[in-house]
Design a protein around this motif. Structure first.
Motif, PDB file in Angstrom:
ATOM      1  N   SER A  96      54.071  15.906  33.815  1.00 24.08           N
ATOM      2  CA  SER A  96      53.801  15.279  35.362  1.00 24.08           C
ATOM      3  C   SER A  96      54.082  16.829  36.133  1.00 24.08           C
ATOM      4  CB  SER A  96      55.108  14.479  36.057  1.00 24.08           C
ATOM      5  OG  SER A  96      55.019  14.318  37.375  1.00 24.08           O
ATOM      6  N   PRO A  97      52.835  17.365  36.331  1.00 20.77           N
ATOM      7  CA  PRO A  97      52.744  18.717  37.100  1.00 20.77           C
ATOM      8  C   PRO A  97      52.598  18.411  38.518  1.00 20.77           C
ATOM      9  CG  PRO A  97      50.543  18.194  36.150  1.00 20.77           C
ATOM     10  CD  PRO A  97      51.538  17.048  35.935  1.00 20.77           C
ATOM     11  N   PHE A  98      52.709  19.712  39.155  1.00 22.81           N
ATOM     12  CA  PHE A  98      52.383  19.595  40.594  1.00 22.81           C
ATOM     13  C   PHE A  98      51.011  19.349  40.680  1.00 22.81           C
ATOM     14  CE2 PHE A  98      50.880  22.094  44.247  1.00 22.81           C
ATOM     15  CZ  PHE A  98      51.567  21.897  45.198  1.00 22.81           C
ATOM     16  N   GLY A  99      50.635  18.443  41.921  1.00 24.96           N
ATOM     17  CA  GLY A  99      49.466  17.870  41.992  1.00 24.96           C
ATOM     18  C   GLY A  99      48.016  18.686  42.307  1.00 24.96           C
ATOM     19  N   VAL A 100      48.163  19.979  42.350  1.00 29.67           N
ATOM     20  CA  VAL A 100      47.053  20.478  42.683  1.00 29.67           C
ATOM     21  C   VAL A 100      46.845  21.573  41.368  1.00 29.67           C
ATOM     22  CG1 VAL A 100      46.045  22.521  44.246  1.00 29.67           C
ATOM     23  CG2 VAL A 100      46.882  20.499  45.229  1.00 29.67           C
ATOM     24  N   TRP A 101      45.745  21.575  40.982  1.00 25.64           N
ATOM     25  CA  TRP A 101      45.422  22.494  39.708  1.00 25.64           C
ATOM     26  C   TRP A 101      45.053  23.909  40.173  1.00 25.64           C
ATOM     27  CZ3 TRP A 101      40.294  24.210  38.227  1.00 25.64           C
ATOM     28  CH2 TRP A 101      40.322  25.202  37.054  1.00 25.64           C
ATOM     29  N   ARG A 102      44.098  23.758  41.129  1.00 22.79           N
ATOM     30  CA  ARG A 102      43.568  25.031  41.940  1.00 22.79           C
ATOM     31  C   ARG A 102      42.607  24.480  43.028  1.00 22.79           C
ATOM     32  NH1 ARG A 102      40.825  30.077  38.373  1.00 22.79           N
ATOM     33  NH2 ARG A 102      42.441  30.957  39.674  1.00 22.79           N
ATOM     34  N   ALA A 155      46.189  23.856  49.101  1.00 23.27           N
ATOM     35  CA  ALA A 155      47.944  23.704  48.858  1.00 23.27           C
ATOM     36  C   ALA A 155      48.421  25.234  48.894  1.00 23.27           C
ATOM     37  CB  ALA A 155      47.964  23.122  47.599  1.00 23.27           C
ATOM     38  N   GLY A 156      49.485  25.456  49.166  1.00 20.57           N
ATOM     39  CA  GLY A 156      50.174  26.909  49.024  1.00 20.57           C
ATOM     40  C   GLY A 156      50.596  27.262  47.679  1.00 20.57           C
ATOM     41  N   VAL A 157      50.598  26.204  46.909  1.00 14.00           N
ATOM     42  CA  VAL A 157      50.811  26.367  45.216  1.00 14.00           C
ATOM     43  C   VAL A 157      49.910  25.867  44.406  1.00 14.00           C
ATOM     44  CG1 VAL A 157      52.432  25.774  43.378  1.00 14.00           C
ATOM     45  CG2 VAL A 157      53.431  26.259  45.628  1.00 14.00           C
ATOM     46  N   GLN A 158      49.198  26.716  43.378  1.00 13.21           N
ATOM     47  CA  GLN A 158      48.357  26.332  42.603  1.00 13.21           C
ATOM     48  C   GLN A 158      48.853  26.500  41.241  1.00 13.21           C
ATOM     49  OE1 GLN A 158      44.076  27.723  43.838  1.00 13.21           O
ATOM     50  NE2 GLN A 158      45.527  29.380  44.706  1.00 13.21           N
ATOM     51  N   THR A 159      48.991  25.229  40.361  1.00 13.64           N
ATOM     52  CA  THR A 159      49.681  25.168  39.123  1.00 13.64           C
ATOM     53  C   THR A 159      49.123  26.547  38.129  1.00 13.64           C
ATOM     54  OG1 THR A 159      50.099  22.948  39.247  1.00 13.64           O
ATOM     55  CG2 THR A 159      50.154  23.830  37.028  1.00 13.64           C
ATOM     56  N   TYR A 160      47.849  26.414  38.114  1.00 17.41           N
ATOM     57  CA  TYR A 160      47.072  27.371  37.223  1.00 17.41           C
ATOM     58  C   TYR A 160      47.744  28.850  37.495  1.00 17.41           C
ATOM     59  CZ  TYR A 160      43.322  29.841  34.748  1.00 17.41           C
ATOM     60  OH  TYR A 160      42.392  30.540  34.030  1.00 17.41           O
ATOM     61  N   ASP A 161      47.742  29.108  38.740  1.00 20.94           N
ATOM     62  CA  ASP A 161      47.933  30.582  39.159  1.00 20.94           C
ATOM     63  C   ASP A 161      49.429  30.748  39.469  1.00 20.94           C
ATOM     64  OD1 ASP A 161      44.901  31.446  39.824  1.00 20.94           O
ATOM     65  OD2 ASP A 161      45.294  29.655  40.598  1.00 20.94           O
ATOM     66  N   VAL A 183      58.682  32.933  44.396  1.00 21.91           N
ATOM     67  CA  VAL A 183      60.024  33.217  45.613  1.00 21.91           C
ATOM     68  C   VAL A 183      59.407  34.684  46.217  1.00 21.91           C
ATOM     69  CG1 VAL A 183      62.198  33.716  46.054  1.00 21.91           C
ATOM     70  CG2 VAL A 183      61.863  32.101  44.311  1.00 21.91           C
ATOM     71  N   ALA A 184      59.062  34.458  47.589  1.00 18.79           N
ATOM     72  CA  ALA A 184      58.446  35.497  48.288  1.00 18.79           C
ATOM     73  C   ALA A 184      59.428  36.831  48.197  1.00 18.79           C
ATOM     74  CB  ALA A 184      58.493  35.384  49.716  1.00 18.79           C
ATOM     75  N   GLY A 185      58.747  37.935  47.925  1.00 18.49           N
ATOM     76  CA  GLY A 185      59.516  39.288  47.608  1.00 18.49           C
ATOM     77  C   GLY A 185      60.170  39.390  46.189  1.00 18.49           C
ATOM     78  N   GLN A 186      59.848  38.493  45.318  1.00 22.90           N
ATOM     79  CA  GLN A 186      60.474  38.728  44.109  1.00 22.90           C
ATOM     80  C   GLN A 186      59.620  38.650  42.969  1.00 22.90           C
ATOM     81  OE1 GLN A 186      64.208  36.538  43.399  1.00 22.90           O
ATOM     82  NE2 GLN A 186      64.774  36.562  45.331  1.00 22.90           N
ATOM     83  N   SER A 187      59.804  39.111  41.829  1.00 25.72           N
ATOM     84  CA  SER A 187      58.860  39.081  40.643  1.00 25.72           C
ATOM     85  C   SER A 187      59.586  38.564  39.441  1.00 25.72           C
ATOM     86  CB  SER A 187      58.302  40.595  40.211  1.00 25.72           C
ATOM     87  OG  SER A 187      59.219  41.292  40.113  1.00 25.72           O
ATOM     88  N   ALA A 210      45.945  19.314  54.216  1.00 21.41           N
ATOM     89  CA  ALA A 210      46.054  20.321  53.087  1.00 21.41           C
ATOM     90  C   ALA A 210      45.815  19.748  51.918  1.00 21.41           C
ATOM     91  CB  ALA A 210      47.188  20.963  53.401  1.00 21.41           C
ATOM     92  N   ALA A 211      46.352  18.539  51.598  1.00 19.78           N
ATOM     93  CA  ALA A 211      46.405  17.965  50.201  1.00 19.78           C
ATOM     94  C   ALA A 211      46.353  16.518  50.414  1.00 19.78           C
ATOM     95  CB  ALA A 211      47.606  18.317  49.463  1.00 19.78           C
TER      96      ALA A 211
END
Length: 419
Positions: free
Chosen positions: A271-277, A290-296, A220-224, A326-327
């Motif tokens: 069943s993970p998000f489809g992009v590892w990295r 992809a904007g999201v990478q499961t590993y990271d 989530v942008a701006g949150q940790s 993008a994917a």
């Protein structure tokens, strides 16, 4: 229910006939030969996953709303199972722990509010028991779908029932992005969520245990994510991200061991998000942006789980159309096939049926043949052992006939579930 303009006949397969077929490999071979299939088609079909997710969080697929009577809830559930049979599917992935709650009489967590509208209120029946029993009567496999760490889709701990483990142990809880999560970095949390999930594995003859893409939450942008447990438990790891990945690795390995100890025949899949990295991040990654990478971002090293054989199957959510810059589905299928090649982990592909006919989606998803093209492309890769469609409501409604097209093009004969 079949689409109003379906080319399929309702007489195609009765529950009795399908159940008999599931018990008879020879019937499958004969049926495929009669349909003119090749030897390779027969071998592929004989081990093929044809699944659908049945989501309960926020009453996505079932029950259609909270507060229905037990009789109405049961009738709706059986309709979804019957629809799976009509569509010549063989597996239902049933969400039984959507938000640290339960769709069975759990001694560890409260009844889910999706049933009665009130968390902790007994609905007067056992949905998981009924789902397993009735699925098996229909020749279907039933995989129990759990969300390990999600507590609530709101941020108010006080809204949970007083006896909720999260309220009893508030130090286990991390608020983030307006929601509540258990902290994956606490060993006591990892032990508790496994105990809660394995209770269902021990009590019911489930054919599989299924996790989706929620481990550490999506950024989530701006949150940790405030997991200061790193200061206590992360000493062996120079960076927090590596410690987080180890926490999820431990969950996967320990859960796999627990399932095999309790119910050796049950499959364990993710069943993970489809992009590892992305390849720009890691040369071993996919040619995606992809904007999201499961590993990271979710701290789930799904590639390692496959290569090391920690899970029985992986079903990446490839929720993009062929040709998307993008994917690209056509890029990700061979990437995942290469990851699975030579491993003991089966590869299934998660399909975005919910996008078919949605006017908010790109033009490709307005074409009823898009999903059928996915299955055609996947057949070029022998590592792909089937597909799972999101989700049950969309299988039933079939807005533009995409499911009809898949059945006509690829599912002319029913096949037994993978074992």
């Amino acid at each position: 229910m079949l689409h109003r303009k379906s080319p399929l006949s309702r007489r195609a397969f009765t529950v009795t006939a399908l159940s008999a077929l599931m018990a008879s490999g020879s019937a499958l071979t004969a049926g495929t030969a009669a349909a003119g299939g090749t030897d390779r088609d027969r071998r592929h079909a004989a081990r093929e996953m044809r699944g659908m997710w049945l989501a309960t969080v926020a009453n996505r697929d079932w029950p259609s709303k909270t507060g229905l009577s037990a009789r109405q809830q049961r009738a709706e559930l059986l309709t979804h199972l019957d629809t799976a049979v009509e569509r010549r599917l063989n597996t239902v992935v049933f969400q039984v722990r959507p938000t640290a709650d339960a769709l069975w009489p759990s001694p560890h967590e409260p009844w889910s509010q999706v049933l009665t509208g009130t968390q902790g209120r007994d609905p007067g029946w056992d949905p998981l028991d009924t789902a397993v029993t009735e699925a098996h009567k229909r020749g279907l496999h039933l995989h129990a779908w759990f969300n390990p760490y999600r507590i609530a889709n709101h941020g108010d701990l006080g809204r949970l029932v007083a006896a909720h483990p999260a309220r009893q142990n508030p130090d286990w809880v991390v608020p983030y992005g307006g929601r509540l999560y258990y902290n994956p970095g606490l060993p006591e949390v990892r032990a508790f969520v496994q105990k809660a999930m394995l209770d269902a594995v021990e009590r019911y003859a489930v054919d599989g245990v299924h996790f989706d893409d929620y481990f550490y939450p999506y950024p989530v942008a701006g949150q940790s994510f405030d997991d200061d447990a790193y200061d206590t438990y992360g000493g062996a790891f120079p960076v927090r991200a590596a410690w987080r990945r180890d926490n999820i690795d431990r969950l996967i390995r320990e859960m796999a061991a627990g399932i095999k100890r309790i119910r050796p025949t049950a499959q364990f899949g993710v069943s993970p998000f489809g992009v590892w990295r992305n390849a720009a991040t890691d040369s071993r990654g996919s040619d995606t942006r992809a904007g999201v990478q499961t590993y990271d971002d979710l701290h789930a090293d799904t590639r390692t789980w496959v290569r090391e054989g920690w899970i029985d199957y992986i079903c990446p959510q490839l929720y993009w159309n062929i040709g998307l810059a993008a994917a690209d589905y056509a890029e990700l299928v061979p990437w995942w096939a290469a990851v699975a090649k030579g491993s003991r982990t089966r590869l299934y592909l998660g399909e975005a049926l919910y996008k078919a006919g949605d006017p908010a989606q790109p033009a490709a998803w307005q074409d009823p043949a898009e999903l059928s093209r996915h299955l055609t492309l996947a057949k070029k890769h022998p590592e792909v052992r089937g597909h799972v469609f999101f989700a049950a409501k969309d299988v039933a409604v079939d807005r533009i006939g995409a499911v009809d097209r898949v059945v006509v093009d690829h599912y002319r004969q029913p096949v037994p579930p993978p074992v």
